[in-house]
Structure formats: structure tokens, C-alpha cells
Design a protein around this motif. Structure first.
Motif, PDB file in Angstrom:
ATOM      1  N   THR A 343       0.844  -1.188   0.000  1.00 53.46           N
ATOM      2  CA  THR A 343       0.000   0.000   0.000  1.00 53.46           C
ATOM      3  C   THR A 343       0.884   1.243   0.000  1.00 53.46           C
ATOM      4  N   SER A 344       0.377   2.314  -0.556  1.00 54.99           N
ATOM      5  CA  SER A 344       1.145   3.554  -0.655  1.00 54.99           C
ATOM      6  C   SER A 344       0.895   4.425   0.568  1.00 54.99           C
ATOM      7  N   LYS A 345       1.952   4.664   1.343  1.00 52.41           N
ATOM      8  CA  LYS A 345       1.920   5.558   2.503  1.00 52.41           C
ATOM      9  C   LYS A 345       0.771   5.214   3.452  1.00 52.41           C
ATOM     10  N   GLN A 346       0.713   3.943   3.835  1.00 51.94           N
ATOM     11  CA  GLN A 346      -0.233   3.468   4.838  1.00 51.94           C
ATOM     12  C   GLN A 346       0.498   2.508   5.774  1.00 51.94           C
ATOM     13  N   ALA A 347       0.088   2.493   7.035  1.00 50.44           N
ATOM     14  CA  ALA A 347       0.716   1.608   8.017  1.00 50.44           C
ATOM     15  C   ALA A 347      -0.315   1.182   9.045  1.00 50.44           C
ATOM     16  N   LYS A 348      -0.047   0.033   9.660  1.00 46.49           N
ATOM     17  CA  LYS A 348      -0.959  -0.507  10.670  1.00 46.49           C
ATOM     18  C   LYS A 348      -0.315  -0.449  12.054  1.00 46.49           C
ATOM     19  N   LEU A 349      -1.112   0.000  13.030  1.00 46.68           N
ATOM     20  CA  LEU A 349      -0.710  -0.011  14.430  1.00 46.68           C
ATOM     21  C   LEU A 349      -1.755  -0.780  15.240  1.00 46.68           C
ATOM     22  N   PHE A 350      -1.467  -0.984  16.526  1.00 47.79           N
ATOM     23  CA  PHE A 350      -2.351  -1.737  17.412  1.00 47.79           C
ATOM     24  C   PHE A 350      -2.616  -0.953  18.691  1.00 47.79           C
ATOM     25  N   ALA A 351      -3.827  -1.047  19.168  1.00 47.62           N
ATOM     26  CA  ALA A 351      -4.159  -0.472  20.469  1.00 47.62           C
ATOM     27  C   ALA A 351      -4.262  -1.598  21.498  1.00 47.62           C
ATOM     28  N   ASP A 352      -5.411  -2.273  21.549  1.00 48.94           N
ATOM     29  CA  ASP A 352      -5.625  -3.280  22.597  1.00 48.94           C
ATOM     30  C   ASP A 352      -5.787  -4.680  22.017  1.00 48.94           C
ATOM     31  N   GLY A 353      -6.138  -5.619  22.879  1.00 50.11           N
ATOM     32  CA  GLY A 353      -6.156  -7.027  22.522  1.00 50.11           C
ATOM     33  C   GLY A 353      -7.335  -7.445  21.656  1.00 50.11           C
ATOM     34  N   ALA A 354      -7.400  -8.749  21.387  1.00 49.66           N
ATOM     35  CA  ALA A 354      -8.368  -9.299  20.441  1.00 49.66           C
ATOM     36  C   ALA A 354      -9.699  -9.617  21.112  1.00 49.66           C
ATOM     37  N   ILE A 355     -10.747  -9.590  20.320  1.00 46.62           N
ATOM     38  CA  ILE A 355     -12.075  -9.877  20.850  1.00 46.62           C
ATOM     39  C   ILE A 355     -12.256 -11.361  21.131  1.00 46.62           C
ATOM     40  N   TYR A 356     -11.673 -12.236  20.310  1.00 47.38           N
ATOM     41  CA  TYR A 356     -11.897 -13.670  20.512  1.00 47.38           C
ATOM     42  C   TYR A 356     -11.239 -14.174  21.784  1.00 47.38           C
ATOM     43  N   SER A 357     -10.197 -13.481  22.226  1.00 47.13           N
ATOM     44  CA  SER A 357      -9.578 -13.865  23.493  1.00 47.13           C
ATOM     45  C   SER A 357     -10.093 -13.015  24.650  1.00 47.13           C
ATOM     46  N   GLN A 358     -11.046 -12.124  24.351  1.00 42.80           N
ATOM     47  CA  GLN A 358     -11.580 -11.175  25.332  1.00 42.80           C
ATOM     48  C   GLN A 358     -10.452 -10.454  26.078  1.00 42.80           C
ATOM     49  N   ARG A 359      -9.528  -9.920  25.278  1.00 40.90           N
ATOM     50  CA  ARG A 359      -8.425  -9.154  25.841  1.00 40.90           C
ATOM     51  C   ARG A 359      -8.471  -7.699  25.392  1.00 40.90           C
ATOM     52  N   MET A 360      -9.624  -7.256  24.878  1.00 43.97           N
ATOM     53  CA  MET A 360      -9.761  -5.837  24.556  1.00 43.97           C
ATOM     54  C   MET A 360      -9.834  -5.028  25.848  1.00 43.97           C
ATOM     55  N   GLN A 361      -9.385  -3.800  25.771  1.00 44.77           N
ATOM     56  CA  GLN A 361      -9.409  -2.919  26.940  1.00 44.77           C
ATOM     57  C   GLN A 361     -10.772  -2.224  26.999  1.00 44.77           C
ATOM     58  N   VAL A 362     -11.499  -2.443  28.097  1.00 43.31           N
ATOM     59  CA  VAL A 362     -12.852  -1.910  28.221  1.00 43.31           C
ATOM     60  C   VAL A 362     -12.950  -0.949  29.406  1.00 43.31           C
ATOM     61  N   ARG A 363     -13.883  -0.006  29.293  1.00 39.14           N
ATOM     62  CA  ARG A 363     -14.035   1.017  30.332  1.00 39.14           C
ATOM     63  C   ARG A 363     -14.669   0.440  31.597  1.00 39.14           C
ATOM     64  N   GLU A 364     -15.630  -0.445  31.437  1.00 40.08           N
ATOM     65  CA  GLU A 364     -16.250  -1.118  32.574  1.00 40.08           C
ATOM     66  C   GLU A 364     -15.687  -2.530  32.676  1.00 40.08           C
ATOM     67  N   PRO A 365     -15.494  -3.067  33.883  1.00 41.44           N
ATOM     68  CA  PRO A 365     -14.821  -4.361  34.044  1.00 41.44           C
ATOM     69  C   PRO A 365     -15.563  -5.503  33.358  1.00 41.44           C
ATOM     70  N   TYR A 366     -14.817  -6.541  33.023  1.00 40.54           N
ATOM     71  CA  TYR A 366     -15.417  -7.789  32.553  1.00 40.54           C
ATOM     72  C   TYR A 366     -16.202  -8.432  33.697  1.00 40.54           C
ATOM     73  N   LEU A 367     -17.165  -9.261  33.334  1.00 42.86           N
ATOM     74  CA  LEU A 367     -18.024  -9.883  34.343  1.00 42.86           C
ATOM     75  C   LEU A 367     -17.220 -10.705  35.341  1.00 42.86           C
ATOM     76  N   ASP A 368     -16.153 -11.362  34.858  1.00 40.62           N
ATOM     77  CA  ASP A 368     -15.365 -12.213  35.752  1.00 40.62           C
ATOM     78  C   ASP A 368     -14.161 -11.486  36.338  1.00 40.62           C
ATOM     79  N   GLY A 369     -14.004 -10.211  36.013  1.00 42.37           N
ATOM     80  CA  GLY A 369     -12.936  -9.417  36.601  1.00 42.37           C
ATOM     81  C   GLY A 369     -11.587  -9.520  35.929  1.00 42.37           C
ATOM     82  N   HIS A 370     -11.476 -10.290  34.830  1.00 48.42           N
ATOM     83  CA  HIS A 370     -10.164 -10.376  34.181  1.00 48.42           C
ATOM     84  C   HIS A 370      -9.851  -9.059  33.466  1.00 48.42           C
TER      85      HIS A 370
END
Length: 629
Positions: A343-370
Motif C-alpha cells: 500500500t502507498s503511505k499506509q501503516a498498521k498499528l495496534f491499540a488493545d487485545g483481540a475480541i476472541y480472546s476477550q483481551r480488549m481494553q474496556v471502560r467497565e470491568p469484565y463480568l469475571d474481573g479479568h
């Protein structure tokens, strides 16, 4: 009258505002299509395709009955009478192959991962959903016992007693924990590798550990973080633990032969779904692995083009000098050729984790507290964003949680204030969990979204009970709010995180039906036309290709998808069932289902080269798709 250069012509927009082009001047002076036709005597012989319906998505001509193609580009779109008239005395042919079909703009696979898809699709698939592949249909796993039974049968079916068995798709949030003892009960002699549905974890039996040479002593030498994210006793290795175990299992989990076979499956699968161009966000940073991909994807008879977006996360981590980051990014262009490119002058970065592993960073806690995970530390993310922003790059960011989205929007706003840029098109990719309050901020900051609507279909029911709770699970991928706010958005599959099937993505976005058959977040449904735009012109816009593809318009590449029915007029529930005849890709007619050329992937060298290749292939697949570090 001078002869009009073919390239000038095909890039001219003949309808409407054409007065500044030679074609426009003639039309303005004479109003005669016949006079315009006289300009094209020197052009190659055009082909006029007719169809039952042509959906152009071009506001200037939303529907047509004929499209003329020459030299891989669209010459004219309109009625058959006008199309013939504009060609004047020039020789042409009318192709009625699609007389009973519907032509739509070529589907754009905006965000998929060929290596990850190749390795997973060539394994023993035992997943949470059905997979309908060119090699056959693999039904979804019903429950844990069904998984155990089918894995046991797969192991027993192998004639070579030493052949490892790699399976992909197990999801602990659906089926519960999986242990080494349970895998040993299937076989204590044959290596069994269970690759989790998230692609973030492995479950291994004792035979795998022994063949790989992973002893208790070697495990005890893992780093602190790798030791915390693994269990030798259970044979379970995730995140950092997964990368620590990778050198021990690489040649059992991947090989050049598996990669080649998998890439051919992915190629044929995507072609059968009407894809005409695709993109890997986070290009391969191992030259041997990229050469292996090129052996299949660069071939001149590939049915679609594929681009690779530089993996900014890894490049920034490799170089301390900001200028060198950009220099090394630009050098990657030499790795591609034929049907692949960067791609021309494009790049990929990452913020938080994946949804399938439930490792995204959320504002309210996960139900199990992880807790969620950050895929890039804040200082590294902010440095990477600044480097590519100041170099004028379009930045695509993997982000799944609403807290992750806050970090992305904060960083974007800070850079806009520091160094204002017009039309930066920063792409928020995935967009799983977000708040309604964040949508207006996305619009204000000029960002766009590439959403994965399959999250709702596949995960809302289960995640409403495990992890997120019903409110957040139902409102995932809030496309309706984006539309109401005027934010541009596209759709992607992130294959193998969802099937790379654009019509299915449309179906998911329009209906938002979950696996139980209920509607999740009814106010987040979108119109059929919006969804079709999401896999065509909006996907093109997200890659800055809207001037070349995405609509059926004069001057654009002749990329067309040929369907059995019009997705804009069928019942919304039937969109996923529309048949795909095939594609026209830059003027080449390519029926789906025809066998493609088999690639030849040669890997010179001995076992050490093969070990390095398989480690690099797995490392790329696991990092670029989800930013695991």
C-alpha cells in the motif's frame, strides 16, 4: 479532429462534469455521441457486457444495462443503445454471458490475513461455526464432547503414526477449559496441537512437548511473563507463553507445504466469494515467508490483486531512529511484484487485545474481573503514531475495546492539534466494543471505521453471558450509530476471524442475527445499500482507492462481481444465499470454481532453514493479525 489518448479517455468522467476533457468539449459543442465515438478509432477493441441488472453505486448513473470495457478499464456505462453509439465506427463485441445475472462493483476484501488464514484453513478445522471451503464443508462443533469425539476420529484417520495433528478453532468461552490430560487421553504417541479460535493460544499433548524437546527444565527457564501466561502441567500456552513455546512446535504446526496448500485454499475461497482486490493490514516482515506467499499470490493468473500494508508496530520496535522507520517502511515495496504490491503511505498499528480472546481494553470491568491487554505500550504507540502521521501516512489501527478506542482518539486528537492534516482518514479497524458517546468524537476528528459485523452474529449470545454482559454484547459494532452521525464506514472479515465472504458480511450488518436467531441491537442495523457500499466503494475509500475501484464508473478499473440476484432487491435474509458466478477482474472473465494454477514453493536449504521459515510464518500470523507481542 485529434485522436484522444486511450489513457486520457478511460480516466475521463464522460457523464456530467466532462467539459474540461476532449470528450467533454466535443459533447458540449455538438451534443452528439456519434461525434464522440469518432475519437476512439485507435483504441483496442472494447467488449460490451450486458446483464439483467447492473448496480453501479455511481450516483451519476445508479443503474445500467451495459458496461463497455477496454484495456482493463471501464469505457462507458449506460444503456446498450448509448454504449454502442459512443463507440461510433470502432469495432467492438457484445458479450451476453451475464444476460441472466446481476453485475455489481467488484468486492473489496479490505482487511484479511492470508498466512493466518492459510495455516488455519489447511488444519483440522473444529470451530464455533461452519466453514464452507472449496475442499468441502466443515460443520461447527456443538460442544466439548463433540470436539473430543471429532478430534479423536481425526487422529485415528491418520495413516502415518508419526504425523502431527493440528486443529484450529477451539474456543474456551464456548466449550470450557482444555487440558493436556484430555489430549493425552486421545493419544500419548502422536503430537496433537490445538490452536485456539482466537489464534492467541495453543493446547498441547505430552507427545508434542516431548517431540519438541520442551522439558520441565526448559519451561522453568521461560521469562516471568511467559511463565505467567502458560501452564506446563496443562499444556496450555497463551500470549507470551505461546511465543515462548513457538520454537519448540513450529515445524509441527507449520511447513512450506502447509502454507502453500493453505494459500491455494484461501485464493480459491476468496475468488468464489466475488473478491477482486484484497489487503493484508500488517505486511509480512520475513522475506522468505513473503516469497512463499508470492509464489501463490503474485502469479499472473491470480484471480484478484492483493496488497500488503506495512506492520508499523514491528518496524517502530526495530528502529530507534524515526527517519529510519520510514526509510525501512518504504524499502518493503521491493518485496512485491505481479499481482501483489504494498500500500502507498499506509501503516498498521495496534491499540488493545483481540475480541476472541476477550483481551480488549474496556471502560467497565469484565463480568469475571479479568483484564484486557495493551498490544503496544502507550509511549511506543504514541511514538509510532507521530512518526507515521508526520510522514503523511494513513494510519490503520486495530482496536476492539472502548478504553482502547479512547487511547486511539486521544492520540489522534493530540496529533491533529500539533500537526493538522486534512483528509487523514485514520481507520479504526474492528470497532467491537464502543460507546455511543465515542461516535460523535470519531466524526469530529475525521476518522473512519472498518467494522467486523460478524462479531455480533458469532459472539453476542455467548459474550452476553461470559465476559461482556448483554448490553455491551448486543451493541457491538454499532454501525447504525455511525451512519446516523455521518461517519464513513466499511466492512471487513479479518479472515479467519470471520469468513472472507462479502455477501455474508452484508447479511450480518443488515440483519444482526445471532446464532440463536435473535436480533442483537436492532437500532444498529444498516440498510442493504449501505452494506453493499461497505464491501465496495467504502472499502475502497478506506484504502484510498476510490478513484480506481468501488463503483462501476468510466475510467475505473473493470473490476466487477457477477451475482445470481440483486442484493438490493432480494429479501434481506437471502443476501447470504446469493450465488456468485465469478468476477471480471481488470477485464478478465473469471468464473468461480475453475481450478487455478498450482504454485511451486521451493525452499532451498536443510532443516535449519525450514525451522526458521516455519517460525517466521507462525510469528507473522500470530502477531500481525492481533498484535500479540
Amino acid at each position: 479532429m485529434p485522436i484522444l489518448d486511450r489513457r486520457t479517455f478511460v480516466r475521463a468522467s464522460i457523464a456530467g462534469a466532462t467539459a474540461l476533457t476532449p470528450v467533454g468539449r466535443v459533447m458540449a459543442q455538438t451534443g452528439s455521441l456519434q461525434d464522440v465515438g469518432s475519437l476512439f478509432v485507435a483504441s483496442p477493441k472494447p467488449t460490451i457486457y450486458t446483464a439483467r441488472e447492473i448496480v453501479t453505486l455511481d450516483p451519476a448513473r445508479p443503474a445500467a444495462e451495459a458496461v463497455a470495457v477496454v484495456d482493463g478499464r471501464i469505457l462507458w456505462v449506460g444503456s446498450l443503445e448509448d454504449t454502442v453509439a459512443i463507440l461510433g465506427d470502432q469495432s467492438y463485441e457484445v458479450d451476453t454471458t451475464f444476460a441472466d445475472h446481476v453485475i455489481v462493483p467488484g468486492f473489496v476484501s479490505q482487511h484479511d490475513h492470508p498466512v493466518l488464514a492459510a495455516l488455519s484453513m489447511s488444519s483440522e478445522i473444529l470451530s464455533i461455526e461452519d466453514w464452507v471451503l472449496p475442499t468441502g464443508t466443515v460443520p461447527a462443533v456443538k460442544d466439548k464432547q463433540d470436539f473430543i469425539d471429532r478430534l479423536t476420529a481425526a487422529v485415528a484417520a491418520r495413516s502415518d503414526p508419526d504425523e502431527p495433528v493440528l486443529t484450529w478453532g477451539y474456543h474456551p468461552s464456548f466449550y470450557g477449559p482444555l487440558t493436556r490430560a484430555e489430549l493425552d487421553a486421545i493419544s500419548t504417541t502422536r503430537p496433537i496441537l490445538v490452536w485456539g479460535r482466537s489464534c492467541h493460544e495453543f493446547f498441547l499433548n505430552t507427545a508434542t512437548l516431548e517431540r519438541g524437546g520442551l522439558t520441565q527444565e526448559a519451561y522453568d527457564a521461560f521469562s516471568a511473563s511467559a511463565g505467567e501466561q502458560s501452564s506446563f502441567e496443562d499444556g496450555h500456552f497463551w500470549e507470551q507463553g505461546m511465543f515462548a513455546v513457538l520454537p519448540y512446535i513450529a515445524t509441527m504446526a507449520a511447513s512450506p507445504e502447509r502454507l502453500q496448500a493453505g494459500l491455494e485454499i484461501v485464493r480459491d475461497y476468496m475468488h468464489s466469494k466475488g473478491i477482486t482486490i484484497g489487503n493484508e493490514p500488517g505486511g509480512i516482515l520475513s522475506r522468505p515467508v513473503q516469497d512463499g506467499v508470492n509464489a501463490v499470490f503474485s502469479s499472473p493468473d491470480m484471480p484478484f490483486r492483493w496488497s500488503f500494508m506495512p506492520d508499523g508496530k514491528s518496524l517502530v520496535g526495530m528502529y530507534d531512529d524515526d527517519a529510519q522507520v520510514i526509510a525501512e517502511t518504504e524499502k518493503l515495496a521491493s518485496w512485491y511484484g505481479g499481482m501483489t504490491s504494498t500500500t502507498s503511505k499506509q501503516a498498521k498499528l495496534f491499540a488493545d487485545g483481540a475480541i476472541y480472546s476477550q483481551r480488549m481494553q474496556v471502560r467497565e470491568p469484565y463480568l469475571d474481573g479479568h483484564s484486557g491487554e495493551w498490544m503496544m505500550d502507550r509511549d511506543v504507540f504514541e511514538r509510532a503514531f507521530r512518526i507515521y502521521w508526520d510522514a503523511g501516512y494513513q494510519i490503520h489501527i486495530h482496536v476492539n475495546g472502548d478504553e482502547g478506542l479512547n487511547r486511539v482518539l486521544d492520540t489522534l486528537e493530540a496529533n491533529l492539534r500539533r500537526n493538522p492534516r486534512y483528509d487523514h482518514r485514520t481507520v479504526i479497524a474492528h470497532f467491537a466494543v464502543s460507546g455511543a458517546d465515542q461516535v460523535s468524537r470519531i466524526r469530529k476528528l475525521g476518522a473512519i471505521v472498518s467494522g467486523n459485523p460478524y462479531y455480533v452474529t458469532a459472539l453476542s449470545d455467548q459474550y452476553g453471558e461470559v465476559g461482556l454482559g448483554p448490553e455491551r454484547a448486543n451493541e457491538m459494532v454499532r454501525l447504525g450509530d455511525l451512519s446516523r452521525a455521518g461517519v464513513r464506514w466499511s466492512l471487513h472479515s479479518d479472515m479467519p476471524m470471520a469468513p472472507a465472504d462479502p455477501l455474508f458480511l452484508m447479511w450480518c450488518a443488515v440483519n444482526r442475527l445471532t446464532t440463536s436467531g435473535r436480533v442483537a441491537g436492532s437500532d444498529q442495523r444498516v440498510t442493504v445499500e449501505e452494506a453493499l457500499r461497505g464491501i465496495t466503494i467504502e472499502a475502497a475509500y478506506s484504502l484510498k482507492l476510490e478513484d480506481e475501484i468501488g463503483t462501476i464508473s468510466p475510467g475505473k478499473l473493470a473490476n466487477l462481481t457477477i451475482l445470481d440476484a440483486n442484493p438490493l432487491s432480494v429479501d434481506a435474509m437471502e443476501i447470504r444465499n446469493i450465488g456468485v458466478w465469478g468476477t471480471v477482474m481488470e477485464g478478465r472473465m473469471l468464473p468461480a470454481g475453475e481450478p487455478e494454477r498450482k504454485a511451486s514453493l521451493e525452499l532451498p536449504g536443510g532443516p535449519q532453514v525450514k525451522q526458521e521459515f516455519t517460525e517466521a510464518a507462525l510469528h507473522h500470523a500470530l502477531t500481525v493479525a492481533h498484535g500479540v507481542h
